[in-house]
Write an enzyme that holds these catalytic residues in place. Structure first.
Site, PDB file in Angstrom:
ATOM      1  N   THR A 171       0.436  21.447  17.243  1.00 20.94           N
ATOM      2  CA  THR A 171       1.576  21.626  16.359  1.00 20.94           C
ATOM      3  C   THR A 171       1.920  23.115  16.300  1.00 20.94           C
ATOM      4  O   THR A 171       1.055  23.951  16.554  1.00 20.94           O
ATOM      5  CB  THR A 171       1.108  21.126  14.969  1.00 20.94           C
ATOM      6  OG1 THR A 171       1.020  19.719  15.032  1.00 20.94           O
ATOM      7  CG2 THR A 171       2.001  21.526  13.839  1.00 20.94           C
ATOM      8  N   ARG A 199       4.404   6.396  12.187  1.00 23.84           N
ATOM      9  CA  ARG A 199       3.417   7.209  11.471  1.00 23.84           C
ATOM     10  C   ARG A 199       4.006   8.595  11.161  1.00 23.84           C
ATOM     11  O   ARG A 199       4.590   9.247  12.014  1.00 23.84           O
ATOM     12  CB  ARG A 199       2.143   7.362  12.321  1.00 23.84           C
ATOM     13  CG  ARG A 199       1.045   8.227  11.678  1.00 23.84           C
ATOM     14  CD  ARG A 199       1.127   9.672  12.082  1.00 23.84           C
ATOM     15  NE  ARG A 199      -0.021  10.462  11.656  1.00 23.84           N
ATOM     16  CZ  ARG A 199      -0.092  11.790  11.759  1.00 23.84           C
ATOM     17  NH1 ARG A 199       0.915  12.459  12.267  1.00 23.84           N
ATOM     18  NH2 ARG A 199      -1.151  12.431  11.367  1.00 23.84           N
ATOM     19  N   VAL A 200       3.840   9.026   9.938  1.00 22.61           N
ATOM     20  CA  VAL A 200       4.288  10.360   9.538  1.00 22.61           C
ATOM     21  C   VAL A 200       3.071  11.119   9.028  1.00 22.61           C
ATOM     22  O   VAL A 200       2.276  10.565   8.264  1.00 22.61           O
ATOM     23  CB  VAL A 200       5.383  10.254   8.441  1.00 22.61           C
ATOM     24  CG1 VAL A 200       5.715  11.612   7.875  1.00 22.61           C
ATOM     25  CG2 VAL A 200       6.636   9.583   9.015  1.00 22.61           C
ATOM     26  N   GLY A 201       2.931  12.362   9.448  1.00 22.19           N
ATOM     27  CA  GLY A 201       1.766  13.148   9.047  1.00 22.19           C
ATOM     28  C   GLY A 201       2.081  14.145   7.940  1.00 22.19           C
ATOM     29  O   GLY A 201       3.017  13.967   7.155  1.00 22.19           O
ATOM     30  N   ASP A 202       1.294  15.189   7.898  1.00 21.89           N
ATOM     31  CA  ASP A 202       1.418  16.207   6.843  1.00 21.89           C
ATOM     32  C   ASP A 202       2.590  17.165   7.059  1.00 21.89           C
ATOM     33  O   ASP A 202       3.095  17.761   6.105  1.00 21.89           O
ATOM     34  CB  ASP A 202       0.136  17.053   6.788  1.00 21.89           C
ATOM     35  CG  ASP A 202      -0.100  17.759   8.127  1.00 21.89           C
ATOM     36  OD1 ASP A 202      -0.250  17.056   9.150  1.00 21.89           O
ATOM     37  OD2 ASP A 202      -0.110  18.999   8.164  1.00 21.89           O
ATOM     38  N   THR A 222      -2.029  23.161  10.241  1.00 22.36           N
ATOM     39  CA  THR A 222      -2.116  22.304  11.430  1.00 22.36           C
ATOM     40  C   THR A 222      -3.466  21.616  11.418  1.00 22.36           C
ATOM     41  O   THR A 222      -4.412  22.097  10.806  1.00 22.36           O
ATOM     42  CB  THR A 222      -1.905  23.133  12.716  1.00 22.36           C
ATOM     43  OG1 THR A 222      -2.044  22.262  13.857  1.00 22.36           O
ATOM     44  CG2 THR A 222      -2.898  24.268  12.847  1.00 22.36           C
ATOM     45  N   GLY A 223      -3.536  20.466  12.108  1.00 22.45           N
ATOM     46  CA  GLY A 223      -4.808  19.751  12.168  1.00 22.45           C
ATOM     47  C   GLY A 223      -4.608  18.276  11.896  1.00 22.45           C
ATOM     48  O   GLY A 223      -3.490  17.749  11.972  1.00 22.45           O
ATOM     49  N   GLY A 225      -3.669  15.345  10.246  1.00 21.60           N
ATOM     50  CA  GLY A 225      -2.706  15.251   9.153  1.00 21.60           C
ATOM     51  C   GLY A 225      -3.197  14.460   7.954  1.00 21.60           C
ATOM     52  O   GLY A 225      -2.947  14.834   6.803  1.00 21.60           O
TER      53      GLY A 225
END
Ligand code: ASP
Length: 303
Positions: A171, A199-202, A222-223, A225
């Protein structure tokens, strides 16, 4: 003399960047810093700076954002991005966006043109078209590398998202402070390997992947999520900065919290209210860089 220190910090993801990819990551971060710093130095706002800096990395297939994004299980590309303006205390974000090479620019439009903070899916795509962005075929965002990787992961039933941070790609994010002392942050991603469509992350969630508040500081994470969301990592860093803790200590403490409370893996870049930088990660490497008026050349590293 202003007590603010115009500054720019950038990341290109926290994971086990293999030796043969180090050069491309260093080059990609360097290019992004050069673009962002030239803007800041000529008086651009922190907000314009982070948008342009992140867009440079979205265009670089080295990173998991824009072109080069990681693929969903069905081979589709869905991207998340957010941008926050600490001056107006306002934000824009996009989630599960398909077919647009620069999600950060669409997020900026959400900030400028709507009263909403987050647009997702088809509604977001229609919004982008209405605002003049060109929809591109998915082939423009796909790389051979990610197609091959998806094939391998699909045939590996033991694979789980956290494993990716030993071997995914990064990211991208940027945090800037301008001459007026305004702070802004932006983050953009293709997500995590083998993720389900939708899917939605952080990354598009303010307070998780991104945060900026004048008088406090700016953060991009980053990482993994799901672990970042559990601890609302960017907001956690902001609270450390708000309490006056130095940015390096704040970033390190919060990576510790990510690990201790959520078993999480990832990295943080931040600036405090005066533009002093902090960075920390608990993955093998994190591509990152920093530039301010006191450094005659950018600091860039993966180790
Ligand atoms: N945080 C991103 C996500 O979970 C991935 C990354 O930062 O590499 O979508």
């Amino acid at each position: 003399m202003s007590r603010y220190n115009p500054s720019l910090v950038v990341h290109g993801g926290a994971w086990e960047i293999p030796d043969e990819e180090v050069k491309a990551h260093l080059r990609g971060v360097q290019k992004a810093i050069e673009k962002g710093w030239s803007l800041l130095a000529s008086g651009a706002s922190a907000l314009d700076c982070v948008e342009e800096t992140v867009a440079v990395m979205e265009d670089d297939p080295t990173f998991d954002a824009g072109k080069g994004s990681i693929l969903n299980t069905d081979g589709s590309v869905e991207m998340d991005a957010s941008i926050m303006d600490g001056c107006r205390f306002d934000a824009g974000a996009v989630a599960a966006l398909r077919n647009f090479p620069n999600p950060v620019r669409v997020a900026r439009k959400v900030l400028e043109e709507t009263e909403h903070w987050l647009l997702a899916g088809p509604g977001c795509e229609a919004f982008a078209v209405r605002h003049g962005f060109e929809s591109v075929p998915v082939e423009n965002l796909l790389t051979e590398r990610e197609l091959k990787r998806l094939q391998i992961l699909i045939n590996d039933p033991r694979f789980r998202s956290p494993h990716a941070f030993g071997g995914k790609r990064g990211t991208v994010g940027a945090v800037a402070m301008d001459k007026k002392g305004h702070v802004a942050a932006a983050t953009s991603t293709g997500g995590t390997p083998k993720k389900l469509p939708g899917r939605v992350g952080d990354t598009p969630l303010i307070g998780c992947g991104t945060y900026a508040e004048d008088g406090v500081g700016g953060i991009s994470c980053t990482g993994w999520g799901e672990s970042i969301m559990k601890v609302m990592l960017a907001r956690e860093v902001a609270e450390h900065l708000r309490s006056g803790k130095p940015p390096v200590d704040s970033a390190e403490a919060c990576v510790g919290i990510l690990k201790a409370r959520a078993g999480g893996l990832g990295g943080i870049i931040c600036l405090d209210r005066y533009g002093n930088p902090g960075m920390a990660f608990n993955t093998p490497r994190m591509a990152r860089g920093m530039m301010n008026a006191e450094t005659d050349k950018p600091f860039i590293s993966v180790d």
